[in-house]
Scaffold this active site. Structure first.
Site, mmCIF file in Angstrom:
data_model
loop_
_atom_site.group_PDB
_atom_site.id
_atom_site.type_symbol
_atom_site.label_atom_id
_atom_site.label_comp_id
_atom_site.label_asym_id
_atom_site.label_seq_id
_atom_site.Cartn_x
_atom_site.Cartn_y
_atom_site.Cartn_z
ATOM 1 N N GLU A 169 -95.824 24.681 53.820
ATOM 2 C CA GLU A 169 -95.405 25.370 52.849
ATOM 3 C C GLU A 169 -96.759 25.908 52.014
ATOM 4 O O GLU A 169 -97.266 26.479 50.611
ATOM 5 C CB GLU A 169 -95.369 24.055 51.401
ATOM 6 C CG GLU A 169 -94.391 23.157 51.301
ATOM 7 C CD GLU A 169 -94.586 22.203 50.945
ATOM 8 O OE1 GLU A 169 -95.311 21.120 50.726
ATOM 9 O OE2 GLU A 169 -92.967 21.504 50.036
ATOM 10 N N HIS A 408 -81.313 11.556 43.801
ATOM 11 C CA HIS A 408 -82.866 11.852 44.613
ATOM 12 C C HIS A 408 -83.143 10.751 45.209
ATOM 13 O O HIS A 408 -83.099 9.210 44.423
ATOM 14 C CB HIS A 408 -83.429 13.061 43.436
ATOM 15 C CG HIS A 408 -84.587 13.442 43.888
ATOM 16 N ND1 HIS A 408 -86.131 12.530 43.414
ATOM 17 C CD2 HIS A 408 -84.765 13.605 45.024
ATOM 18 C CE1 HIS A 408 -87.323 13.242 44.381
ATOM 19 N NE2 HIS A 408 -86.726 13.738 45.070
ATOM 20 N N GLU A 410 -86.559 10.328 46.746
ATOM 21 C CA GLU A 410 -88.086 10.390 47.665
ATOM 22 C C GLU A 410 -88.194 9.168 48.454
ATOM 23 O O GLU A 410 -88.678 8.131 48.442
ATOM 24 C CB GLU A 410 -88.040 10.983 46.387
ATOM 25 C CG GLU A 410 -90.829 11.043 47.274
ATOM 26 C CD GLU A 410 -90.037 12.235 47.400
ATOM 27 O OE1 GLU A 410 -90.661 11.735 48.749
ATOM 28 O OE2 GLU A 410 -90.280 13.233 47.248
ATOM 29 N N HIS A 478 -86.532 18.034 51.390
ATOM 30 C CA HIS A 478 -87.101 18.490 51.361
ATOM 31 C C HIS A 478 -88.202 17.423 51.941
ATOM 32 O O HIS A 478 -88.428 16.831 52.315
ATOM 33 C CB HIS A 478 -87.471 18.606 49.637
ATOM 34 C CG HIS A 478 -85.872 18.945 48.940
ATOM 35 N ND1 HIS A 478 -87.421 20.118 48.089
ATOM 36 C CD2 HIS A 478 -85.279 20.006 48.896
ATOM 37 C CE1 HIS A 478 -86.044 21.163 47.277
ATOM 38 N NE2 HIS A 478 -84.903 20.883 48.240
ATOM 39 N N GLU A 479 -89.526 18.881 52.315
ATOM 40 C CA GLU A 479 -90.299 18.263 52.882
ATOM 41 C C GLU A 479 -90.293 17.472 54.262
ATOM 42 O O GLU A 479 -91.024 16.946 54.687
ATOM 43 C CB GLU A 479 -91.663 17.445 52.117
ATOM 44 C CG GLU A 479 -92.293 17.926 50.661
ATOM 45 C CD GLU A 479 -90.609 17.924 49.694
ATOM 46 O OE1 GLU A 479 -90.549 18.503 48.510
ATOM 47 O OE2 GLU A 479 -90.264 16.838 49.884
ATOM 48 N N GLU A 503 -91.183 25.556 42.931
ATOM 49 C CA GLU A 503 -92.461 24.614 42.460
ATOM 50 C C GLU A 503 -93.913 24.911 42.563
ATOM 51 O O GLU A 503 -94.322 24.992 41.141
ATOM 52 C CB GLU A 503 -92.187 23.213 42.254
ATOM 53 C CG GLU A 503 -92.305 22.651 44.153
ATOM 54 C CD GLU A 503 -91.459 22.921 44.481
ATOM 55 O OE1 GLU A 503 -91.909 22.907 46.285
ATOM 56 O OE2 GLU A 503 -90.542 23.878 45.329
#
Length: 699
Positions: A169, A408, A410, A478-479, A503
């Protein structure tokens, strides 16, 4: 249709120590040979000019076996392969997979180990991999190092990210090869968890341009049961060597014969459009392992997401200052929680009104009060909603409105915890009608000592795609580590972030205006990207007068990103109320397709500009996106990609006369023209700006 032609030559040991293979067009030539000490190496030339100088190959095993020397050639085989295949979702309806292959069977005389080195040479580049056949003297083994080299011919311009096994990132650095130095990277960049531990290491894909105008891209494909490859850099001698993420014990990969390494790839062209349009990475992956793909659909979605980044609401229910009470199950609402039943219904109404497919909701489940940075084993159970989020009510309402919900999940880096709960989570999604989920991997990995880019995590990301396929679910990670074409094998792996996303503009130094002009030459080569474009309120001072952060583009460029950054999963990331203020510009997001029959790469220069036109799947509609970096730009585009003898209404969304990404980012103009395939359009892009165009046929 496939065409395969093969020749195999058996050799007296050591009789022939070199062999060549060319691309179908004969523009690229690979020469393989063994040195006097039996060291395997290769060179590459492009149009009779060297682009990769003598570069050695091989691996080292933890057992002490050194597979970098003392080899003899047993045989070599030459194959030609040519096919056309159709992706489930993609930038092209048909993808050509045409290459010549050279397979060199080697025996290592010292330890009596056999290994094959395979080269595939496409018109757009070269790929090679290591192939370990089943053999008596090698069964289970551990990779301690990979010695693959890429020795370039000069001090090229390079677009690079610092070597970091835990995150990609970063903003791209644009320097000469000799100037690569991770000490110069701005670490005040908003990244929460970074692990730069070498001064001279960069990530792949590594995009380069020589002084003679040759474009090179070093990457990899089909990373399965192996770590992600980064590159150690010798800035003085212009050399690169593979560097693999270790596990907690320092080991790189645990393997058993028969097995193969990922493909190491070198894309080469004197036209940047060939790089950005290449499907070589996808071609090097296995075909789809999902028989029935009818449930894999492109999606355009909105969601409870950006409002948390801009500070309007929070992921947590009780507030981080009340984390201990939350842990004790004494949940007292802070009043700022975003993922409420009522707020989610508002997004569902907006999605239904404007023709979107889905709604993502982040922060719906308990645990967010104490999730970030504590390296905890058990943070989320992926099952229990907060008191103000009613799963059944929300999903019944979405079903009534014809909207699909996106879960979602996480993990907070606690991957072991996620895997323990995975099937229960998937059953919950199926119970409530979810068709897709977004996974997140923010934080240091558990099992502790693992990296995001290590073998364990690569296996996890691939396993998640496989397990989701068992449930007929799509997944957007993501990530994660950056994709290497695995979406061909599991097309339900519909998208991934794996880059510095939108973001970062809300709460950090942000993304450079050139960022989106580099991504198609790097991150996008390995698969669809969930970049979350479409921000209309560019400056964060709109929400808080004290904030100086902003998205580093114009509004018109935000529209163009829907075309230039390919994904079959596209988010309209801004708040519904912001779109309602600019309905004329919002129309492009509503109109633009997410799945394509054709893509034409009209202009391209990494770090500077990109113009792409795409034809919507099964229609005569075309969409064009043109973007630039921090410099304004004028260009003229031929519309010869349009169907001849057909008229189109072109609706042009362009930067206004005073538009500028810093000074006046929301200034835009919209105009309509009648055009044909013979029309030429003059485009004017503001600094940090862009142009988006829809072409609708007139019957």
């Amino acid at each position: 249709m496939k065409f395969i032609f093969s020749l195999v030559f058996l050799l007296a040991m050591g009789y022939i120590n070199s062999q060549s293979v060319q691309s179908p067009s004969k523009a690229i030539t690979v020469n393989f040979k063994l040195s006097e000490n039996g060291n395997p190496n290769y060179t590459i030339s492009y149009k009779n000019k060297p682009v990769i100088l003598e570069s050695f190959l091989g691996l080292k095993l933890k057992s002490g076996i050194d597979l970098t020397s003392n080899f003899a050639i047993d045989s070599f085989g030459v194959n030609t392969f040519n096919e056309i295949w159709q992706p489930v979702l993609g930038e092209q309806k048909n993808i050509k997979n045409h290459y010549n292959q050279l397979t060199i069977a080697l025996s290592q005389t010292k330890d009596n180990v056999k290994i094959n080195i395979i080269f595939r040479v496409f018109d757009e580049g070269v790929a090679f991999r290591y192939d370990f056949p089943k053999q008596q003297n090698l069964n289970y083994f551990i990779i301690s190092d990979e010695a693959s080299e890429f020795n370039i011919v000069g001090n090229h311009k390079v677009f690079w990210l610092p070597g970091d096994f835990d995150t990609n990132e970063y903003n791209y650095e644009e320097t000469l090869f000799s100037e690569i130095n991770t000490d110069k990277v701005n670490l005040n960049n908003g990244i929460g968890f970074k692990a730069i531990n070498k001064k001279y290491m960069v990530q792949t894909p590594l995009m380069m341009k020589s002084l003679e105008g040759i474009y090179l891209n070093i990457f990899e494909a089909a990373v399965v049961n192996y770590p992600v490859m980064q590159l150690d850099v010798d800035t003085k001698n212009y050399k690169l060597k593979s560097s693999l993420a270790p596990n907690a014990l320092g080991d790189k990969a645990y393997l058993q014969t028969p097995c193969v390494s990922p493909w190491r790839t070198i894309m080469i062209s004197d036209d940047a459009r060939d790089i950005v349009g290449s499907k070589m990475i996808l071609n090097l992956n296995e075909p789809s392992k999902i028989d029935d793909t009818s449930w894999i659909k492109p999606m355009k979605y909105v969601g409870v997401w950006w409002e948390m980044h801009v500070g309007k609401s929070t992921w947590d229910y009780a507030g981080s200052q009340n984390a201990q009470n939350a842990l004790d199950k004494e949940l007292k609402p802070s009043g700022k929680h975003g993922a409420t039943t009522a707020n989610t219904k508002r997004y569902i109404d907006f999605a239904a009104k404007h023709g979107f497919d889905g709604v993502l909701v982040e922060g719906w489940n308990v645990g967010w009060e104490d999730w970030f940075g504590n390296w905890k084993e058990n943070v989320f159970d992926f099952l229990t909603p907060y008191p103000d989020f009613n799963l059944k009510e929300v999903n019944d309402y979405a079903k009534l409105k014809g909207i699909k919900m996106i879960m979602h999940s996480e993990t907070s880096g606690s991957v072991a915890n996620f895997e323990r709960h995975l099937d229960r989570s998937l059953n919950l999604m199926k119970e409530y009608g979810y068709t897709a989920a977004k996974t997140g991997y923010v934080g240091r990995i558990i099992p502790r000592g693992e990296f995001h880019d290590g073998q364990t995590m690569v296996n996890h990301y691939n396993f998640i795609a496989q397990r989701f396929a068992d449930y007929k679910m799509m997944v957007n990670s993501h990530e994660s580590s950056r994709p290497t074409g695995y979406s061909r094998t599991y097309p339900n792996y519909i998208a991934a972030e794996a880059t510095r996303g939108t973001e970062f503009n809300a709460w950090s130094i942000g993304n450079l205006p050139s960022h989106e002009t580099v991504l198609p030459f790097t991150r996008s080569l390995g698969g669809p990207i969930d970049y979350t474009p479409g921000i209309f309120e560019i400056k964060m001072s709109y929400y808080d007068a004290s904030k100086k952060e902003q998205v580093h583009t114009t509004l018109a460029k935000q529209l163009a990103l829907y075309v230039t950054l390919y994904s079959p999963l596209q988010m309209a990331a801004d708040l519904p109320e912001n779109y309602e203020k600019y309905p004329d510009a919002f129309q492009f997001i509503k109109d633009v397709a997410t799945d394509w029959d054709e893509s034409k790469y009209l202009e391209a220069e990494p770090g500077d500009y990109l113009t792409i036109a795409r034809k919507a799947k099964g229609t005569e509609k075309w969409f064009l996106g043109a973007i630039t970096d921090e410099n304004s730009r004028k260009t003229e585009i031929k519309l010869d990609f349009l169907t001849p003898n057909k008229k189109y209404k072109a609706t042009i969304y362009q930067d206004g006369k005073t538009a500028d990404w810093q000074k006046n980012p929301i200034n835009y103009e919209i105009k309509s023209l009648l055009v044909t395939s013979k029309t030429k359009l003059k485009l004017v892009l503001a600094a940090g700006g862009g142009t988006a165009i829809s072409f609708f046929p007139i019957n």
